[in-house]
Design a protein around this motif. Structure first.
Motif, PDB file in Angstrom:
ATOM      1  N   LEU A  77       0.839  -1.203   0.000  1.00 24.87           N
ATOM      2  CA  LEU A  77       0.000   0.000   0.000  1.00 24.87           C
ATOM      3  C   LEU A  77       0.875   1.254   0.000  1.00 24.87           C
ATOM      4  N   ILE A  78       1.971   1.215   0.756  1.00 21.55           N
ATOM      5  CA  ILE A  78       2.917   2.340   0.738  1.00 21.55           C
ATOM      6  C   ILE A  78       3.513   2.487  -0.655  1.00 21.55           C
ATOM      7  N   GLU A  79       3.821   1.359  -1.298  1.00 19.49           N
ATOM      8  CA  GLU A  79       4.360   1.393  -2.660  1.00 19.49           C
ATOM      9  C   GLU A  79       3.371   2.027  -3.621  1.00 19.49           C
ATOM     10  N   LEU A  80       2.073   1.727  -3.457  1.00 20.34           N
ATOM     11  CA  LEU A  80       1.051   2.335  -4.309  1.00 20.34           C
ATOM     12  C   LEU A  80       1.027   3.844  -4.133  1.00 20.34           C
ATOM     13  N   VAL A  81       1.175   4.304  -2.887  1.00 24.28           N
ATOM     14  CA  VAL A  81       1.093   5.736  -2.599  1.00 24.28           C
ATOM     15  C   VAL A  81       2.327   6.468  -3.127  1.00 24.28           C
ATOM     16  N   LYS A  82       3.528   5.932  -2.853  1.00 27.53           N
ATOM     17  CA  LYS A  82       4.765   6.631  -3.224  1.00 27.53           C
ATOM     18  C   LYS A  82       5.232   6.326  -4.641  1.00 27.53           C
ATOM     19  N   GLY A  83       4.640   5.304  -5.265  1.00 24.81           N
ATOM     20  CA  GLY A  83       4.961   5.017  -6.653  1.00 24.81           C
ATOM     21  C   GLY A  83       6.176   4.156  -6.868  1.00 24.81           C
ATOM     22  N   SER A  84       6.817   3.724  -5.792  1.00 22.98           N
ATOM     23  CA  SER A  84       7.992   2.852  -5.923  1.00 22.98           C
ATOM     24  C   SER A  84       8.099   1.985  -4.677  1.00 22.98           C
ATOM     25  N   PRO A  85       8.741   0.809  -4.781  1.00 21.99           N
ATOM     26  CA  PRO A  85       8.844  -0.085  -3.611  1.00 21.99           C
ATOM     27  C   PRO A  85       9.697   0.537  -2.513  1.00 21.99           C
ATOM     28  N   LEU A  86       9.470   0.090  -1.305  1.00 26.08           N
ATOM     29  CA  LEU A  86      10.324   0.484  -0.193  1.00 26.08           C
ATOM     30  C   LEU A  86      11.719  -0.094  -0.397  1.00 26.08           C
ATOM     31  N   SER A  87      12.694   0.552   0.180  1.00 21.99           N
ATOM     32  CA  SER A  87      14.061   0.063   0.053  1.00 21.99           C
ATOM     33  C   SER A  87      14.228  -1.243   0.816  1.00 21.99           C
ATOM     34  N   ASP A  88      15.203  -2.039   0.366  1.00 25.29           N
ATOM     35  CA  ASP A  88      15.473  -3.307   1.048  1.00 25.29           C
ATOM     36  C   ASP A  88      15.829  -3.078   2.517  1.00 25.29           C
ATOM     37  N   ARG A  89      16.516  -1.990   2.801  1.00 27.30           N
ATOM     38  CA  ARG A  89      16.927  -1.694   4.177  1.00 27.30           C
ATOM     39  C   ARG A  89      15.715  -1.488   5.074  1.00 27.30           C
ATOM     40  N   VAL A  90      14.766  -0.713   4.585  1.00 24.23           N
ATOM     41  CA  VAL A  90      13.551  -0.461   5.381  1.00 24.23           C
ATOM     42  C   VAL A  90      12.762  -1.741   5.572  1.00 24.23           C
TER      43      VAL A  90
END
Length: 450
Positions: free
Chosen positions: A407-420
């Motif tokens: 859902l965060i990826e949908l909002v920001k338009g890109s996947p979260l970083s591997d670190r996060v």
């Protein structure tokens, strides 16, 4: 030993069914989305049985039946041949990944509804919420033996279990409970149980008892099992007699006989004992004999029958069509209760002792299986719904945590970083380990002698 083996067996059956449906949800949607599934495992550890289908998926039944998993082709978990990259989970659109992850808990919700539908088709039998002897705050609230509770705080109840749950929730919230009852003569009344007055740290499993309530089905009929030779009852009472009254005081359960006999002895002289003997109702004269070793100091020389469980007096049963909305309503009520209990655990209104692990699940599975297919279906439905709700929680490492990432990826338009994502996994693992530790602690504590 039989109870232990039964508990283990029914826990394996229960978890096996629920885990299989959960993982099948992930598997089925993944296949529909074109993701290659490498392994479908029920259980963890050493494989006990394996089979591979024409798509290359390995189906496994493993040694430890405490979960399962579906392993999909994913570039983050190893090298993927260029020809198969289109079938990797991580390369699918975010809405497909959401559908695949959500499919597991959704499958458990569907299973819950199906089990409740089957339960209502079979018919769930139980005891009504009819009161036995009352005392304390229940007596002060003008509740009487024979009253049947029909509603608690606007929540209709049919059985004693439903009434007990509603009263317990009110007590946890530290509020008084409005109770609607139907008297033996058909009169409707309202009463208020001041549950908010219960002391801090009260035993949540004993709320009805602490409120002075007992249930009618718990009352053992006063049936004479044995008459001692040479006792006052010898030649007067007979095995099989059901005692209905002692010295004009009605008898509703076997527990009332000894106090009434003692009261008759202290009064002095003979008294009348009313009994049901086959088809006849008899009034017999009886004089208790003083005996310091007897409860209350007086005895007549009879032993009461241990009795048998009374027949169920309520049954929730519907036809195939009517069972559908009934199942939906019941699932909605169970969801509200589960979420409400989670909230109370977080706010401290409910004791953490309510969290149980495999031992608690095993004992509940065995107990429900003993009560019959209707109650085992209900147990499975409740467990399946609980598994769905748990997996929907936004905790990394659970399905809900992955859904949060997407859902965060949908909002920001890109996947979260591997670190996060890795940091989130550690946090989720710690939370899950803490919850499991608490559950195991409560399981172990529950087995210790008190």
């Amino acid at each position: 030993m039989a109870d232990f083996l039964g508990s283990v067996w029914w826990m394996i059956v229960s978890l096996g069914v629920l885990v299989t449906f959960h993982e099948f949800g992930h598997f089925w949607v993944a296949r529909r989305c074109g993701v290659k599934v490498l392994r479908f495992s029920v259980g963890f550890g050493r494989p006990l049985w394996t089979r591979r289908d024409r798509h290359g998926t390995e189906f496994v039944v493993a040694l430890l039946p405490l979960g399962g998993y579906v392993r999909m082709l994913d570039e983050r978990e190893g090298n993927v041949h260029p020809a198969e990259r289109a079938h990797a989970f991580n390369n699918k659109p975010v809405w497909q990944r959401i559908a695949i992850v959500a499919a597991g808990p959704v499958a458990n919700v569907i299973l819950c509804l199906a089990l409740l539908w089957a339960m209502f088709m079979v018919g769930r039998a139980d005891y009504s919420a009819t009161l036995g002897p009352v005392q304390g705050m229940a007596a002060s609230a003008n509740l009487h033996p024979g009253d049947r509770i029909t509603d608690v705080d606007g929540r209709p109840v049919q059985s004693w279990a439903e009434a007990s749950i509603a009263l317990t929730l009110a007590a946890m919230d530290r509020r008084d409970a409005r109770v609607d009852v139907l008297g033996p003569e058909g009169d409707d009344r309202h009463a208020t149980l001041p549950l908010g007055q219960l002391p801090a740290g009260f035993a949540e499993q004993r709320v009805p008892e602490l409120a002075g309530l007992s249930w009618g089905f718990q009352q053992r009929q006063a049936i004479v099992a044995e008459v001692s030779t040479g006792s006052p009852a010898d030649g007067v009472l007979m095995p099989g007699d059901r005692i209905l009254a002692v010295d004009g005081q009605s008898v509703d359960s076997a527990d009332q006989v000894e106090p009434l006999i003692a009261a008759l002895g202290r009064r002095g002289g003979p008294g009348m004992v009313e009994v049901q003997r086959e088809e006849d109702r008899l009034a017999l004269e009886l004089t208790p004999r003083q005996d310091a070793s007897a409860p209350g100091g007086w005895r007549v020389g009879v032993a009461m029958s241990a009795g048998t469980a009374p027949a169920y007096d309520v049954r929730a049963q519907y036809g195939p069509l009517a069972a559908v909305p009934a199942a939906i309503r019941e699932a909605g009520r169970m969801t509200a209760d589960t979420l409400g209990m989670m909230k109370r655990l977080v706010t401290g209104n409910a004791s953490l002792k309510n969290v149980s692990g495999p031992v608690g699940i095993a004992r509940a599975a065995n107990a429900s299986a003993k009560r019959g297919v209707d109650w085992f279906l209900y147990f499975l439905a409740a467990l399946s719904l609980g598994l769905a709700i748990l997996n929907f929680l936004p905790i990394p490492i659970l399905d809900g945590g992955h859904l949060l990432y997407y859902l965060i990826e949908l909002v920001k338009g890109s996947p979260l970083s591997d670190r996060v994502m890795i940091a989130g996994q550690y946090v989720g693992l710690a939370l899950l380990a803490g919850l499991m530790g608490l559950a195991f602690y409560n399981d172990i504590l529950g087995q210790l002698p008190r």
